[in-house]
Design a protein around this motif. Sequence first.
Motif, mmCIF file in Angstrom:
data_model
loop_
_atom_site.group_PDB
_atom_site.id
_atom_site.type_symbol
_atom_site.label_atom_id
_atom_site.label_comp_id
_atom_site.label_asym_id
_atom_site.label_seq_id
_atom_site.Cartn_x
_atom_site.Cartn_y
_atom_site.Cartn_z
ATOM 1 N N CYS A 221 12.362 35.651 69.367
ATOM 2 C CA CYS A 221 13.689 36.049 68.888
ATOM 3 C C CYS A 221 13.639 37.447 68.278
ATOM 4 O O CYS A 221 12.814 37.696 67.393
ATOM 5 C CB CYS A 221 14.198 35.046 67.856
ATOM 6 N N ASN A 223 15.690 38.739 66.302
ATOM 7 C CA ASN A 223 16.343 38.809 64.986
ATOM 8 C C ASN A 223 15.332 38.499 63.874
ATOM 9 O O ASN A 223 14.179 38.171 64.142
ATOM 10 C CB ASN A 223 17.527 37.851 64.952
ATOM 11 N N CYS A 225 16.128 36.497 60.703
ATOM 12 C CA CYS A 225 16.784 35.704 59.656
ATOM 13 C C CYS A 225 15.735 35.310 58.597
ATOM 14 O O CYS A 225 14.616 34.941 58.962
ATOM 15 C CB CYS A 225 17.430 34.468 60.246
ATOM 16 N N CYS A 228 13.740 31.810 58.823
ATOM 17 C CA CYS A 228 13.298 31.291 60.125
ATOM 18 C C CYS A 228 11.857 31.705 60.465
ATOM 19 O O CYS A 228 11.459 32.844 60.236
ATOM 20 C CB CYS A 228 14.262 31.816 61.198
ATOM 21 N N SER A 267 16.406 28.882 71.156
ATOM 22 C CA SER A 267 17.351 28.968 70.035
ATOM 23 C C SER A 267 18.108 30.287 70.082
ATOM 24 O O SER A 267 19.170 30.414 69.474
ATOM 25 C CB SER A 267 16.662 28.760 68.698
ATOM 26 N N THR A 268 17.567 31.278 70.776
ATOM 27 C CA THR A 268 18.325 32.511 71.031
ATOM 28 C C THR A 268 18.191 32.816 72.527
ATOM 29 O O THR A 268 17.285 33.549 72.930
ATOM 30 C CB THR A 268 17.759 33.690 70.215
ATOM 31 N N ARG A 297 24.334 32.278 71.002
ATOM 32 C CA ARG A 297 24.534 33.241 69.909
ATOM 33 C C ARG A 297 26.021 33.520 69.795
ATOM 34 O O ARG A 297 26.750 33.525 70.781
ATOM 35 C CB ARG A 297 23.845 34.571 70.234
#
Length: 519
Positions: A221, A223, A225, A228, A267-268, A297
Amino acid sequence: MQRKYLVYNFSGELDDISHLFPNERLGRIAAIIRKHAQEVDIIDRANLLDLIDFGKKYMKNLGELSFYDSNKLYESRLEKEAGNILKGGYDVIFMNLWHGSGFKFSIDLSNIIKKSNPGIKIYGVGQKVDWFKEHILKLSNNSLDGLIIGLGYNAIEGIVLNEKVNNINNLILYVNGEIRENEKTPIDVDDYPVALYDGNIYRNIEHKIPIYSITLSNQACPNRCVFCIRPENYGRLNKARKTERVIEELEQLNSNYNAAHFRIEDSTPPPNSLNELSEFILNSELHGKVKFSGFSRIDTNAPGTFSLLKEAGFVALFFGIESLDDENLIRLRKGITYEQIKHTIAEVPLSGIHTVGSFIFPIPGETKQSMENTLQRVKELKPYLSSLLVLPAGVYPHTEWGKYPAKYGIQLADDYVEKSVIYPLKYLLPFKYWPPFPFKYKIMDKEIENINFGYIAKVYQKFVDKVTNEFHMPAIPDYYFLLADFIGKDYVTTTKTIIHYMIDRDYPAIGKLFSKSII
Ligand code: SF4
């Protein structure tokens, strides 16, 4: 060199129906082993035949034991299992590690096997490894030889090819009494064979619920966060699979196993991957024969995406929203705004796809105002959400929260790591009955000294009560919409029925519910 391999899973108490789905990761590990002409078995005890065989009494007893506890009933089955595995003549075991009672069983099982035959190599794989990494190795008391990080198919292949363990990437191991984390490298899933689900290798697969997992990438991923673990373990370089390969896999599953229901695991999902998959489906023989659920997303959907997805067979999409307070979204580093959330969430149901919104509440630093803001906006989004899931913030060691707790108003207990790694998540119990977390965080403008687990549970419950009793919003994960489609019932009844059976540990009733596929 010829060696015999075992891929083993025991998820413990059935607290999430998805344990009963064929496990793609285990199937791929077996396929990599077979690719190199080695012998392999998959024993995945999360199937209805084995759960009936373990029995309600055993499972209840197991669920009630804490990590360091034991009793005769528990040990009887543990020893029987170890005996069976030892008789199997395996040289290497890949042990899937999940949380809770399954984790306890798997670690104790590894200990017995290793004591009886120290020559067997045992490697931990799976989600628990992602969450706790080296702390699991420390806890295992030398019964595990190593841990495989993320999907880690390169590490599996390195082990099968008998490469020097120090040179195998994505592996954690002990070297001269020290923990060593080898280099992490992103993998390309298409470099590895698709999962093996043949009944002669994947034992008792006919007693699992045929909702198959599909991955569209290496699950990394880009990103960051703050809560996570994914970017740390799967990397930030997301490598998409070729859509042609995904379609081939779906076609094989459909023709070989009559598979028609699929959950997308990323998850992404890579940008545009759901659209591209849908376009390919519409131009293939699969059109009209398959159903999907999965993550999406908020901010990567081109106009017209959702009607295309619906046409391809998507029944539900899961969105990680976490909070609707502007400040919270920034502090969580979600990278999305309320405007974007509202725009997307309002568009999905127009296509006929069910929308699942997932929230974290309370988060460290939550205030009365941020709670009010979120609830106000939940009310605004209510007409568009089929389901709303809420969990309180968990703090894992390898996340931003876990690494820099003070910055976020989090206080870790002195024995935080030791307690976290064995913490028994109990999804079927109301949160207030969970054992206290080994951490706490500042919420509702109270000083941290005045906060305890009971208070966090109370604030959580207030939020959930509002969502459930005032807004009348159910909590249904995306794959329950697939299960409802599978048995031809509505999703609320399906969810209530399954949860009731899981709480009752009524495994035969679950089997009956899905009896058109399960023997
Ligand atoms: S929560 Fe989702 S978007 Fe955020 S880092 Fe984790 S996988 Fe990526």
